[in-house]
Scaffold this motif. Structure first.
Motif, mmCIF file in Angstrom:
data_model
loop_
_atom_site.group_PDB
_atom_site.id
_atom_site.type_symbol
_atom_site.label_atom_id
_atom_site.label_comp_id
_atom_site.label_asym_id
_atom_site.label_seq_id
_atom_site.Cartn_x
_atom_site.Cartn_y
_atom_site.Cartn_z
ATOM 1 N N ASN A 140 36.513 36.688 34.103
ATOM 2 C CA ASN A 140 37.634 36.138 34.842
ATOM 3 C C ASN A 140 37.371 34.641 35.080
ATOM 4 N N TRP A 141 38.126 34.029 35.947
ATOM 5 C CA TRP A 141 38.020 32.584 36.190
ATOM 6 C C TRP A 141 36.709 32.223 36.861
ATOM 7 N N VAL A 168 43.712 35.474 42.103
ATOM 8 C CA VAL A 168 42.628 35.207 41.160
ATOM 9 C C VAL A 168 41.362 35.906 41.642
ATOM 10 N N SER A 170 38.148 35.233 40.986
ATOM 11 C CA SER A 170 37.115 34.347 40.433
ATOM 12 C C SER A 170 35.736 34.730 40.948
ATOM 13 N N LEU A 258 44.868 37.335 36.144
ATOM 14 C CA LEU A 258 43.536 37.160 36.726
ATOM 15 C C LEU A 258 43.358 37.929 38.036
#
Length: 291
Positions: A140-141, A168, A170, A258
């Motif tokens: 992922n981010w 997100v 992350s 995401l």
């Protein structure tokens, strides 16, 4: 077992080398590769063998894979051209009889309508077609992707995006590096496709709140339309194609690409992933030190 880390001079590759050592690998069991081995002198000083490996030059790949049991293929950084470059490594890994190929892919690479997905989808399909024993880790981010946004917010008080209320999952780059190191070293992962991400998803309002805590002033999230985002990026100096590409990433975030998290990464690394504020703080400190 001998493990080759590609792109070891990059930020992720260096952290993977560190994680392999921390998880018990010896320097003699690690091979660090880069297009320019002069960028690996500090790695070589620790007793780790360094080799030239350029995805675009197959003549450098086969020699680098000699005597190697496992390979970490860190995805290239040229959207649109990555799959062809990755194919060179996949072909060499098959010819060398590599026992494990770990590839850093993108979230939901084979199913998502995401501007970054096609290269990764093609690479995953190429790995399957080659029959190389493999593990796919779909990162992922990186939380570090937002260091520049936080730094700008210190003076502007604003974070802008066309991601709307997209979330997100992350994690810090070091979290992903630990995940890659774990699957390289451990048995039982072959054939798996892992969606790696942070334990907690966040929105851009929450990102702005985290930035506020770090920069010592109120930071607000200003949502933009895609058209306004593209215009702002072009005004900042990006060409039309690059501006459209960056805005398309936010479109994917807006559509939930995401937002997936199921604890897979933390389970494999044996600890929680790095919280957003902590990851941002470390990333901003790195950026400040490099400035």
């Amino acid at each position: 077992m001998t493990i080759l880390v590609t792109a070891a001079s990059g930020r992720l590759g260096r952290l993977v080398v560190e994680s392999l050592l921390a998880r018990g690998a010896t320097p003699a069991e690690i091979v660090a590769s880069a297009r320019d081995t002069s960028k690996l002198t500090d790695v070589a000083a620790r007793g780790i063998r360094t080799v030239e490996l350029d995805y675009a030059r197959p003549d450098t790949i086969a020699p680098a894979l000699e005597g190697v049991d496992a390979v970490l293929l860190i995805s290239g950084s040229e959207p649109g051209n990555r799959a062809a470059l990755h194919q060179n490594v996949i072909d060499a890994a098959r010819a060398a009889g590599v026992a494990k190929l770990v590839y850093t892919s993108a979230p939901r690479a084979t199913t998502a309508d995401f501007v970054l997905a096609p290269d990764h989808k093609a690479t995953e399909e190429a790995i399957a077609a080659a029959g190389v024993p493999a593990v796919i880790v779909r990162n992922n981010w990186y939380t570090e992707n937002y260091a520049a946004d936080v730094a700008r917010a210190a003076s502007t008080g604003v974070i802008t995006s066309s991601a709307a209320d997209g979330r997100v999952a992350s994690a810090a780059r070091a979290d992903y590096a630990d995940g890659a190191a774990a699957v390289l070293l451990e048995d039982g992962h072959l054939g798996q496709v892992y969606e790696f991400g942070g334990d907690v998803t966040w929105s851009y309002d929450e990102l702005a709140a985290a930035a506020s805590a770090l920069v010592g002033r109120e930071v607000v999230y200003q949502p933009l339309t895609t058209e306004a985002h593209v215009a702002a990026l072009e005004a900042a100096g990006l060409d039309a194609g690059t501006a459209g590409f960056v805005a398309a990433i936010d479109t994917g975030i807006r559509e939930g690409v995401l937002a997936h998290t199921d604890g897979t990464l933390s389970r494999i690394i044996g600890r929680p992933t790095t919280p957003l504020v902590e990851g941002l703080r470390a990333a901003v400190e790195v950026e400040d030190a490099a400035a």
